[in-house]
Every structure is written in C-alpha cells, then in structure tokens.
Write a protein that holds these residues in place. Structure first.
Motif, PDB file in Angstrom:
ATOM      1  N   SER A  11     -55.929   5.390 -33.080  1.00  0.00           N
ATOM      2  CA  SER A  11     -54.471   5.575 -33.141  1.00  0.00           C
ATOM      3  C   SER A  11     -53.762   4.226 -33.015  1.00  0.00           C
ATOM      4  CB  SER A  11     -54.022   6.481 -32.001  1.00  0.00           C
ATOM      5  OG  SER A  11     -54.776   7.657 -31.975  1.00  0.00           O
ATOM      6  N   SER A  12     -52.486   4.218 -33.354  1.00  0.00           N
ATOM      7  CA  SER A  12     -51.689   2.994 -33.230  1.00  0.00           C
ATOM      8  C   SER A  12     -51.490   2.651 -31.751  1.00  0.00           C
ATOM      9  CB  SER A  12     -50.321   3.212 -33.868  1.00  0.00           C
ATOM     10  OG  SER A  12     -49.591   4.146 -33.098  1.00  0.00           O
ATOM     11  N   GLY A  13     -51.112   1.400 -31.504  1.00  0.00           N
ATOM     12  CA  GLY A  13     -50.837   0.967 -30.130  1.00  0.00           C
ATOM     13  C   GLY A  13     -49.749   1.802 -29.490  1.00  0.00           C
ATOM     14  N   SER A  14     -48.719   2.115 -30.258  1.00  0.00           N
ATOM     15  CA  SER A  14     -47.615   2.920 -29.721  1.00  0.00           C
ATOM     16  C   SER A  14     -48.107   4.290 -29.294  1.00  0.00           C
ATOM     17  CB  SER A  14     -46.514   3.121 -30.773  1.00  0.00           C
ATOM     18  OG  SER A  14     -46.009   1.894 -31.160  1.00  0.00           O
ATOM     19  N   PHE A  15     -48.994   4.859 -30.108  1.00  0.00           N
ATOM     20  CA  PHE A  15     -49.468   6.201 -29.791  1.00  0.00           C
ATOM     21  C   PHE A  15     -50.415   6.201 -28.589  1.00  0.00           C
ATOM     22  CE2 PHE A  15     -51.930  10.087 -30.250  1.00  0.00           C
ATOM     23  CZ  PHE A  15     -50.890  10.993 -30.251  1.00  0.00           C
ATOM     24  N   VAL A  16     -51.250   5.179 -28.498  1.00  0.00           N
ATOM     25  CA  VAL A  16     -52.129   5.058 -27.323  1.00  0.00           C
ATOM     26  C   VAL A  16     -51.267   4.949 -26.065  1.00  0.00           C
ATOM     27  CG1 VAL A  16     -53.869   3.621 -26.159  1.00  0.00           C
ATOM     28  CG2 VAL A  16     -54.026   3.999 -28.629  1.00  0.00           C
ATOM     29  N   CYS A  17     -50.199   4.179 -26.179  1.00  0.00           N
ATOM     30  CA  CYS A  17     -49.286   3.988 -25.050  1.00  0.00           C
ATOM     31  C   CYS A  17     -48.571   5.301 -24.702  1.00  0.00           C
ATOM     32  CB  CYS A  17     -48.290   2.894 -25.415  1.00  0.00           C
ATOM     33  SG  CYS A  17     -47.384   2.273 -24.010  1.00  0.00           S
ATOM     34  N   ALA A  18     -48.214   6.071 -25.721  1.00  0.00           N
ATOM     35  CA  ALA A  18     -47.585   7.383 -25.476  1.00  0.00           C
ATOM     36  C   ALA A  18     -48.539   8.270 -24.688  1.00  0.00           C
ATOM     37  CB  ALA A  18     -47.212   8.047 -26.807  1.00  0.00           C
ATOM     38  N   CYS A  19     -49.804   8.271 -25.089  1.00  0.00           N
ATOM     39  CA  CYS A  19     -50.803   9.078 -24.379  1.00  0.00           C
ATOM     40  C   CYS A  19     -50.949   8.587 -22.938  1.00  0.00           C
ATOM     41  CB  CYS A  19     -52.150   9.005 -25.090  1.00  0.00           C
ATOM     42  SG  CYS A  19     -52.160   9.888 -26.653  1.00  0.00           S
ATOM     43  N   LEU A  20     -51.003   7.283 -22.785  1.00  0.00           N
ATOM     44  CA  LEU A  20     -51.200   6.687 -21.462  1.00  0.00           C
ATOM     45  C   LEU A  20     -50.078   7.053 -20.493  1.00  0.00           C
ATOM     46  CD1 LEU A  20     -52.990   4.661 -19.817  1.00  0.00           C
ATOM     47  CD2 LEU A  20     -51.434   2.862 -20.594  1.00  0.00           C
ATOM     48  N   LEU A  21     -48.877   7.247 -21.029  1.00  0.00           N
ATOM     49  CA  LEU A  21     -47.723   7.490 -20.155  1.00  0.00           C
ATOM     50  C   LEU A  21     -47.192   8.922 -20.225  1.00  0.00           C
ATOM     51  CD1 LEU A  21     -45.750   4.169 -20.870  1.00  0.00           C
ATOM     52  CD2 LEU A  21     -47.164   4.687 -18.875  1.00  0.00           C
ATOM     53  N   HIS A  22     -47.911   9.816 -20.905  1.00  0.00           N
ATOM     54  CA  HIS A  22     -47.296  11.113 -21.236  1.00  0.00           C
ATOM     55  C   HIS A  22     -46.921  11.970 -20.019  1.00  0.00           C
ATOM     56  CE1 HIS A  22     -51.377  12.876 -20.919  1.00  0.00           C
ATOM     57  NE2 HIS A  22     -50.735  14.004 -20.676  1.00  0.00           N
ATOM     58  N   ASP A  23     -47.649  11.824 -18.934  1.00  0.00           N
ATOM     59  CA  ASP A  23     -47.306  12.610 -17.734  1.00  0.00           C
ATOM     60  C   ASP A  23     -46.668  11.749 -16.651  1.00  0.00           C
ATOM     61  OD1 ASP A  23     -47.938  15.210 -18.469  1.00  0.00           O
ATOM     62  OD2 ASP A  23     -50.044  15.022 -17.910  1.00  0.00           O
ATOM     63  N   TYR A  24     -46.128  10.623 -17.057  1.00  0.00           N
ATOM     64  CA  TYR A  24     -45.526   9.704 -16.079  1.00  0.00           C
ATOM     65  C   TYR A  24     -44.428  10.395 -15.272  1.00  0.00           C
ATOM     66  CZ  TYR A  24     -44.314   5.230 -13.997  1.00  0.00           C
ATOM     67  OH  TYR A  24     -44.098   4.216 -13.094  1.00  0.00           O
ATOM     68  N   GLY A  25     -43.833  11.412 -15.852  1.00  0.00           N
ATOM     69  CA  GLY A  25     -42.805  12.181 -15.149  1.00  0.00           C
ATOM     70  C   GLY A  25     -43.286  12.745 -13.827  1.00  0.00           C
ATOM     71  N   HIS A  26     -44.593  13.042 -13.744  1.00  0.00           N
ATOM     72  CA  HIS A  26     -45.135  13.545 -12.481  1.00  0.00           C
ATOM     73  C   HIS A  26     -45.048  12.483 -11.383  1.00  0.00           C
ATOM     74  CE1 HIS A  26     -46.355  17.334 -14.051  1.00  0.00           C
ATOM     75  NE2 HIS A  26     -47.265  16.847 -14.857  1.00  0.00           N
ATOM     76  N   PHE A  27     -45.193  11.232 -11.766  1.00  0.00           N
ATOM     77  CA  PHE A  27     -45.062  10.142 -10.786  1.00  0.00           C
ATOM     78  C   PHE A  27     -43.617  10.035 -10.304  1.00  0.00           C
ATOM     79  CE2 PHE A  27     -48.780   7.423 -12.608  1.00  0.00           C
ATOM     80  CZ  PHE A  27     -49.677   8.340 -12.104  1.00  0.00           C
ATOM     81  N   ILE A  28     -42.695  10.223 -11.206  1.00  0.00           N
ATOM     82  CA  ILE A  28     -41.275  10.138 -10.829  1.00  0.00           C
ATOM     83  C   ILE A  28     -40.932  11.306  -9.906  1.00  0.00           C
ATOM     84  CG2 ILE A  28     -38.892  10.065 -11.681  1.00  0.00           C
ATOM     85  CD1 ILE A  28     -40.111   8.986 -14.355  1.00  0.00           C
ATOM     86  N   LEU A  29     -41.503  12.471 -10.220  1.00  0.00           N
ATOM     87  CA  LEU A  29     -41.267  13.648  -9.379  1.00  0.00           C
ATOM     88  C   LEU A  29     -41.776  13.440  -7.959  1.00  0.00           C
ATOM     89  CD1 LEU A  29     -42.125  16.592 -11.765  1.00  0.00           C
ATOM     90  CD2 LEU A  29     -40.005  16.299 -10.513  1.00  0.00           C
ATOM     91  N   GLU A  30     -42.800  12.600  -7.837  1.00  0.00           N
ATOM     92  CA  GLU A  30     -43.370  12.349  -6.509  1.00  0.00           C
ATOM     93  C   GLU A  30     -42.479  11.430  -5.677  1.00  0.00           C
ATOM     94  OE1 GLU A  30     -48.140  12.893  -7.286  1.00  0.00           O
ATOM     95  OE2 GLU A  30     -47.285  10.891  -7.137  1.00  0.00           O
ATOM     96  N   ASP A  31     -41.540  10.805  -6.340  1.00  0.00           N
ATOM     97  CA  ASP A  31     -40.645   9.894  -5.637  1.00  0.00           C
ATOM     98  C   ASP A  31     -39.512  10.723  -5.022  1.00  0.00           C
ATOM     99  OD1 ASP A  31     -39.077   6.756  -6.587  1.00  0.00           O
ATOM    100  OD2 ASP A  31     -38.588   8.126  -4.971  1.00  0.00           O
ATOM    101  N   PRO A  32     -39.559  10.930  -3.701  1.00  0.00           N
ATOM    102  CA  PRO A  32     -38.626  11.864  -3.067  1.00  0.00           C
ATOM    103  C   PRO A  32     -37.156  11.509  -3.284  1.00  0.00           C
ATOM    104  CG  PRO A  32     -40.049  10.792  -1.435  1.00  0.00           C
ATOM    105  CD  PRO A  32     -40.435  10.260  -2.753  1.00  0.00           C
ATOM    106  N   ASP A  33     -36.868  10.227  -3.291  1.00  0.00           N
ATOM    107  CA  ASP A  33     -35.479   9.803  -3.482  1.00  0.00           C
ATOM    108  C   ASP A  33     -34.925  10.303  -4.804  1.00  0.00           C
ATOM    109  OD1 ASP A  33     -35.406   8.555  -1.135  1.00  0.00           O
ATOM    110  OD2 ASP A  33     -35.744   6.529  -1.919  1.00  0.00           O
ATOM    111  N   LYS A  34     -35.677  10.023  -5.827  1.00  0.00           N
ATOM    112  CA  LYS A  34     -35.228  10.415  -7.168  1.00  0.00           C
ATOM    113  C   LYS A  34     -35.164  11.928  -7.287  1.00  0.00           C
ATOM    114  CE  LYS A  34     -36.251   6.476 -10.012  1.00  0.00           C
ATOM    115  NZ  LYS A  34     -37.380   5.630  -9.655  1.00  0.00           N
ATOM    116  N   LEU A  35     -36.116  12.598  -6.660  1.00  0.00           N
ATOM    117  CA  LEU A  35     -36.185  14.051  -6.738  1.00  0.00           C
ATOM    118  C   LEU A  35     -34.923  14.681  -6.139  1.00  0.00           C
ATOM    119  CD1 LEU A  35     -38.088  16.351  -7.552  1.00  0.00           C
ATOM    120  CD2 LEU A  35     -38.941  16.373  -5.229  1.00  0.00           C
TER     121      LEU A  35
END
Ligand SMILES: [Fe+2]
Length: 178
Positions: free
Chosen positions: A41-65
């Motif tokens: 896959s292209s670099g952009s697509f590999v990067c999309a896969c690498l970060l696709h669930d990054y939202g779970h990390f943000i959810l773990e941040d209590p302040d932001k939540l």
C-alpha cells in the motif's frame, strides 16, 4: 512535545487490550500497518492503518473525555484530532472505517467472521447499513480505502507474530504530515 513524539509515547505507554481482543490497541494498529505494507500500500495508507484506532488513545485521556463529553465515536475523534496534522489521504479512511464495517456487515459471511467484541460494537455503532445509507457511502471519495482499511483491521488481531515497533514508523509518520 511535538505530535510525532506524542503519538510514539502514546503507542509505547498503551498497555490496555483492544476491547475484547487479545492484543493491545498499539499492537493492533501496528499489525494493521504491517498488513498494509505487505499488500504494498501507499505510505499514506500504511499511516492510516497505523493510526486508525488512535481515537481510543484520546478517549483514555480523562481531560479530553470530560471536556468533550464523549462516549465512543473513536473514528470521529481520531479524525478531528489528526486532521490538523496529517494529510487527507491518511485521515479520511480513518473517519470512515466504522462506516465500512457497517457496510460490509450486510454480507452474512463478513458478519459471521467478526469477533464477538466486534459484533457487539457494531450494534453500538448503529448496526448494519440499510440500502440508502450504503448507496450514500459508496459515493464517498474514500470509500475504497475505508473498506480496505476495515479488512486489514479485522485481520490485525493476531498473537505470537513478530511485531514491529512504533519507532520503526517514525519516518513514515513524519512523511505524512501536512
Ligand atoms: Fe481497529
């Protein structure tokens, strides 16, 4: 700390299992990227896969939540957060990867292939798309890549495979910044 350092730190610090699975969220995302690389896959697509669930990390941040009163919607969260830093080709498939699951689940074989955790979250995410919703989704620019991401996503839950580290993806991450 810049965004790349922050992402790498989040990957390294995350020890929680991917909901209902046997791999951590970090391992799951790295595996998705490894599959994308294998599929040339292209670099952009590999990067999309690498970060696709990054939202779970943000959810773990209590302040932001607390600030945003969030209850899931990790794909939108990741999109809103990452789009400030990364190319459209990276963040759009991330935004649509849950919709892709709801689209693909119309197929019985695909539905049966989903893990129990994934079947449960499908319900919470709004369930299987109807005919109209499917048609609309198919017209989106990033439809194909969202579907591809989803398929790699489903396959990226293996234990006992030789894993890359997030540091191996540092240059790729930098190359996909706006
Ligand atoms: Fe995933």
């Amino acid at each position: 700390m810049n965004i790349i350092e922050k992402i790498i730190a989040n990957f390294i610090n995350n020890k929680s299992l991917y909901i209902g699975e046997k791999v951590t969220i970090s391992e799951h995302m790295i595996q998705s990227a490894m599959i994308a690389e294998k599929a040339k896959s292209s670099g952009s697509f590999v990067c999309a896969c690498l970060l696709h669930d990054y939202g779970h990390f943000i959810l773990e941040d209590p302040d932001k939540l607390v600030k945003k009163k969030l209850d899931g919607k990790h794909e939108d969260l990741a999109y809103e957060y990452l789009k400030i830093f990364f190319k459209k080709e990276v963040v759009k498939p991330i935004k649509y990867h849950v919709l892709a699951k709801r689209y693909l689940a119309r197929n019985k074989k695909y539905f049966n292939y989903l893990s129990d955790a994934s079947k449960t979250s499908l319900k919470l995410q709004g369930g299987i798309l109807n005919e109209n919703q499917s048609k609309k989704f198919k017209k989106k620019n990033y439809f194909k890549n969202a579907i591809k991401l989803r398929k790699f996503d489903e396959a990226a839950k293996k234990t006992n495979i030789k894993m890359k580290s997030i540091n191996d993806y540092k240059d790729l991450l930098i190359s996909q910044l706006l």
